[in-house]
Design an enzyme around this catalytic site. Structure first.
Site, PDB file in Angstrom:
ATOM      1  N   ARG A   1      39.762  21.486  40.372  1.00  0.00           N
ATOM      2  CA  ARG A   1      39.193  21.307  39.375  1.00  0.00           C
ATOM      3  C   ARG A   1      39.751  23.387  39.045  1.00  0.00           C
ATOM      4  NH1 ARG A   1      34.765  18.063  37.374  1.00  0.00           N
ATOM      5  NH2 ARG A   1      34.970  17.442  40.347  1.00  0.00           N
TER       6      ARG A   1
ATOM      7  N   ALA B   1      36.610  74.754  38.632  1.00  0.00           N
ATOM      8  CA  ALA B   1      37.861  73.636  37.419  1.00  0.00           C
ATOM      9  C   ALA B   1      38.625  74.306  37.776  1.00  0.00           C
ATOM     10  CB  ALA B   1      37.312  74.445  35.890  1.00  0.00           C
TER      11      ALA B   1
END
Ligand code: UD1
Ligand code: MG
Length: 482
Positions: free
Chosen positions: A18, A384
């Site tokens: 199942r 950055a």
């Protein structure tokens, strides 16, 4: 445990039809462990002399999994799935002659706790029955074996498909957990019939056979029926996963963890949390993750096999096999790949990806950066939008950056390269050569302004009009700067 069982036999050969899966049912996972792994974990504290797992459907996959998670257990192969009784016989045959207590467990009941299992085995030892069944009273017994009693005594287990209407109404069910006297078990396993609706050898027929031989059978009712629930399809898999998670969340809240929203917080069984940890909504702590005192994780994090230090903060982050130091901060929107290590008080900020990178204490990688294959010292700042260029198309190379550096935005560190202690770099620097300690690295030519270029070359555009409005038009190229 003084009266430890001789053996534990776990039945795990069934197909699990199942589940509709290429993977054997017992290998489906909840809470970061296979169903079988949960059963093994519950059985381990019984300290049985031997543990046998009966494998069949998908046996190579199950055996491979067992070699990883429980190399001490033995496997017995059930070639054909002829029923739980047949499977038990295959397990017992591997053991040879058995005396003492043999515990048999279904491999698909992941919520059974070690404490219930222990009480159950103690009950069996105290009562001296040839067989004890773990039973439970459930709201909906559909599909389960019913415990038929005459007065207090158990007289049979009847499967749903074989039950009369009267038997089907019984709400006390068989949990698929049994303790046997080994010799009696061996005796009845030889006599199982296949006279039932499924034409299988049911282990549950042992009840009738033992009673026929004048033995007694008892049942121990589980303190909570939830623990005994099996798992036969994906809907039950999700339900068992939710129940396990609820249990783990409650356990950690009792230990002093704040969980703002247990409904959206998922904690694997092997995770360890210290007190005063706070988990914000949408957080999944997976694998062997450890979170130390006072740290905050979330919202919206997936943290797999990581160590998060005391007082650290991890926000909207996906991290795997990473170490975050005490008081460090990560995210929002960070991606920490394996072997990322952030030191005490350090920062991995927004839109930053790291991999195989050690970032020292108090160092910061705040924005829009990729750090791959690197060592960064203490108290260094990476500007950055920088990239640790670690891959030349063939090889990965390492970048080493010293302590107390102040490195500019939009830098490319073309590995292998080293930046010395206390060095600086300008914005937009492409660092191809080592930078000595204390040097300022700059690259690229001086900036040129071609005055009036927009007006000349893009006449009639909004840019040209804005430029004209802002200044007297300058028509000549500034020769001095060019
Ligand atoms: C079984 C019990 C039922 C009980 C229920 C609890 C029997 C006959 N019935 O039913 O009374 O209420 O568990 O969940 O045992 N297995 C094998 N080989 C086989 C068949 C099964 O190893 O040939 C294993 C399965 O992998 C599973 C366990 O035995 O772990 C139980 O089998 P399953 O088919 O799930 O039995 P149920 O119908 O659930
Ligand atoms: Mg079942």
């Amino acid at each position: 445990m003084s009266d430890a069982p001789t053996a534990v036999i776990i039945l795990a050969a069934g197909q699990g039809t199942r589940m509709k899966s290429a993977r054997p049912k017992v290998l489906h996972a909840i809470g970061g462990r296979s169903l079988l792994g949960h059963v093994l974990a519950a059985a381990r504290p019984l300290a049985a002399r031997e543990t046998v797992v009966v494998v069949g459907a998908g046996r190579e996959q199950v055996a491979e999994h067992l070699a990883q998670v429980a190399p001490d257990v033995r496997t017995a192969v059930q070639e054909e799935q002829l029923g739980s009784g047949h499977a038990t016989r295959v397990g017992v045959e591997l053991l040879g002659q058995v005396t003492g207590t043999v515990v048999v467990l279904n491999g698909d009941a992941p919520l059974l706790t070690d404490s219930t299992l222990r009480s159950f085995v103690e009950h069996h030892a105290e009562h001296g029955d040839a067989m004890t069944i773990l039973s439970a009273v459930v709201p909906d017994p559909t599909g389960l074996g019913r415990i038929v009693r005459s007065g207090e005594r158990v007289t049979a287990i009847v499967e749903q498909k074989d039950a009369t209407a009267e038997q089907a109404a019984i709400t006390e069910i068989n949990a698929g957990v049994y303790a046997f006297d080994g010799a009696h078990l061996q005796d009845v396993l030889a006599s199982l019939s296949r006279e039932n609706a499924q034409g299988e050898e049911y282990l549950t027929e042992a009840v009738t056979l033992l009673l026929e031989r004048g033995r007694t059978v008892g049942a121990y009712v589980a303190p909570s029926y939830e623990e005994t629930l099996g798992c036969n399809d994906r809907i039950e898999l999700a339900a068992r996963g939710r129940q396990l998670n609820d249990r783990l969340c409650r356990k950690w809240m009792r230990e002093g963890v704040t969980i703002v929203d247990p409904q959206t917080t998922w904690i694997d069984a092997d995770v360890e949390l210290a007190s005063d940890v706070t988990l914000l909504p949408g957080t999944h702590l997976a694998g062997a993750t450890k979170v130390d005192e006072g740290a905050t994780v979330g919202p919206d994090c997936t943290i797999i096999d990581c160590e998060i230090g005391a007082g650290a903060s991890v926000v909207r982050t996906h991290a795997e096999l990473a170490v975050v130091g005490t008081g460090a901060s990560v995210g929002p929107f960070a991606y920490l790949r394996p072997n990322s290590r952030l030191g005490e008080g350090g920062k991995i900020g927004t839109f930053v990806e790291t991999k195989n990178a050690a970032i020292g204490a108090q160092s910061k990688v705040p924005h829009l950066t990729y750090v791959g294959d690197a060592t960064i010292g203490v108290d260094t700042n990476i500007g950055a939008s920088s990239v640790f260029v670690n891959y030349d198309g063939v090889h990965k190379s390492h970048t080493t950056i010293g302590d107390h550096c102040r490195l500019g935005s939009d830098n490319m560190y073309v590995a292998p390269v080293t930046v010395g202690d206390g060095a600086y770099s300008g914005a937009g620097t492409v660092i191809r050569k080592d930078v000595p300690p204390g040097a300022l690295a700059v690259s690229g030519g001086p900036q040129r302004n071609l005055l009036g270029w927009v007006g000349e070359n893009r006449p009639g555009t909004a840019s040209a009009e804005a430029a004209a409005a802002a200044s007297e038009p300058v028509r000549d190229v500034d020769q001095k700067d060019a």
